[in-house]
Design an enzyme around this catalytic site. Structure first.
Site, mmCIF file in Angstrom:
data_model
loop_
_atom_site.group_PDB
_atom_site.id
_atom_site.type_symbol
_atom_site.label_atom_id
_atom_site.label_comp_id
_atom_site.label_asym_id
_atom_site.label_seq_id
_atom_site.Cartn_x
_atom_site.Cartn_y
_atom_site.Cartn_z
ATOM 1 C CB CYS A 1 65.784 25.225 8.750
ATOM 2 S SG CYS A 1 64.786 23.611 8.563
ATOM 3 C CG ASN B 1 59.579 21.871 8.579
ATOM 4 O OD1 ASN B 1 58.397 21.653 8.391
ATOM 5 N ND2 ASN B 1 60.001 22.262 9.638
ATOM 6 C CB CYS C 1 67.944 18.869 8.770
ATOM 7 S SG CYS C 1 68.167 17.404 7.670
ATOM 8 N NE ARG C 2 69.253 24.036 8.600
ATOM 9 C CZ ARG C 2 69.604 25.013 7.911
ATOM 10 N NH1 ARG C 2 70.400 26.050 8.178
ATOM 11 N NH2 ARG C 2 68.898 24.999 6.495
ATOM 12 C CB SER C 3 63.154 24.232 11.615
ATOM 13 O OG SER C 3 62.347 23.735 10.268
ATOM 14 C CG ASP D 1 71.775 23.036 4.759
ATOM 15 O OD1 ASP D 1 71.423 21.707 5.165
ATOM 16 O OD2 ASP D 1 71.225 23.130 3.792
HETATM 17 P P1 4NP Z 1 66.947 21.886 6.568
HETATM 18 O O1 4NP Z 1 68.124 21.207 5.684
HETATM 19 O O2 4NP Z 1 66.837 23.145 6.201
HETATM 20 O O3 4NP Z 1 67.728 21.969 8.018
HETATM 21 O O4 4NP Z 1 65.857 21.051 6.635
HETATM 22 C C1 4NP Z 1 67.784 20.828 4.432
HETATM 23 C C2 4NP Z 1 67.048 19.959 3.742
HETATM 24 C C3 4NP Z 1 66.695 19.959 2.461
HETATM 25 C C4 4NP Z 1 67.336 20.698 1.564
HETATM 26 C C5 4NP Z 1 68.511 21.637 2.305
HETATM 27 C C6 4NP Z 1 68.558 21.731 3.492
HETATM 28 N N1 4NP Z 1 67.216 20.446 0.207
HETATM 29 O O5 4NP Z 1 67.837 21.187 -0.429
HETATM 30 O O6 4NP Z 1 66.384 19.830 0.005
#
Ligand code: 4NP
Length: 161
Positions: free
Chosen positions: A8, A11, A13-15, A125
């Site tokens: 994702c 790294n 939240c989702r992955s 996201d």
């Molecule tokens: P993820 O979520 O891609 O599911 O881990 C996010 C975590 C951090 C950010 C964006 C999405 N960020 O912009 O810092």
């Protein structure tokens, strides 16, 4: 051995959530020695961090314990993993740009292609949203991981019983 990398953006939240869901299913199927799972992010911004506290809280409510530390995708991942599974269009575009050759490019998949109970085209996201977003992410990942395991499992059944 089949090696699967979930990817994702951050790294956190989702992955890492996908990794925990898949690991539970793989353990339930007794395939821990056959399927190796990891996760990584497109960006290195959160490198070394634990998953987002909101993601961990929602995960805990369904009995998942997230221990992964964020790390960015590396070129060697394209050689080490057999499947590289992105969560949304942006992840997939970024992965395709980084794939070192057509053979590794062909390993890139979309998480929602394995869903059988949801028609969503990506895992959204949840970072800037509310609680429902995190719950929806887990719903999608539980559906997709079950579908993914069903798809790769026949390869192992040949050798088991
Ligand atoms: P993820 O979520 O891609 O599911 O881990 C996010 C975590 C951090 C950010 C964006 C999405 N960020 O912009 O810092």
């Amino acid at each position: 051995m089949t090696n699967i990398l979930f990817v994702c953006l951050g790294n956190i939240c989702r992955s890492p959530m996908a990794e925990a869901v898949m690991l539970r299913l793989v353990k339930q199927a007794g395939l821990e020695s056959e399927i190796r799972i990891d996760s990584a992010g497109i960006i290195a911004y959160h490198q070394g961090e634990m998953p987002d506290s909101r993601m961990r809280a929602h995960a805990a409510r369904r009995g998942y314990h997230l221990t992964h530390r964020s790390r960015p995708v590396r070129t060697e991942d394209f050689y080490r993993f057999d499947l590289i599974v992105g969560m949304d269009d942006r992840n997939i575009d970024d992965l395709r740009e980084r794939a070192p050759s057509p053979e590794e490019w062909a390993k890139i998949r979309r998480m929602t292609e394995y869903c059988t109970r949801h028609a969503d085209t990506h895992v959204p996201d949840p970072y800037y949203g509310g609680a429902e977003g995190f719950e929806h992410v887990i719903d999608l990942l539980e559906d997709a991981c079950a579908g993914l395991l069903r798809e790769i499992k026949p390869a192992f059944n040949i050798f088991m019983t």
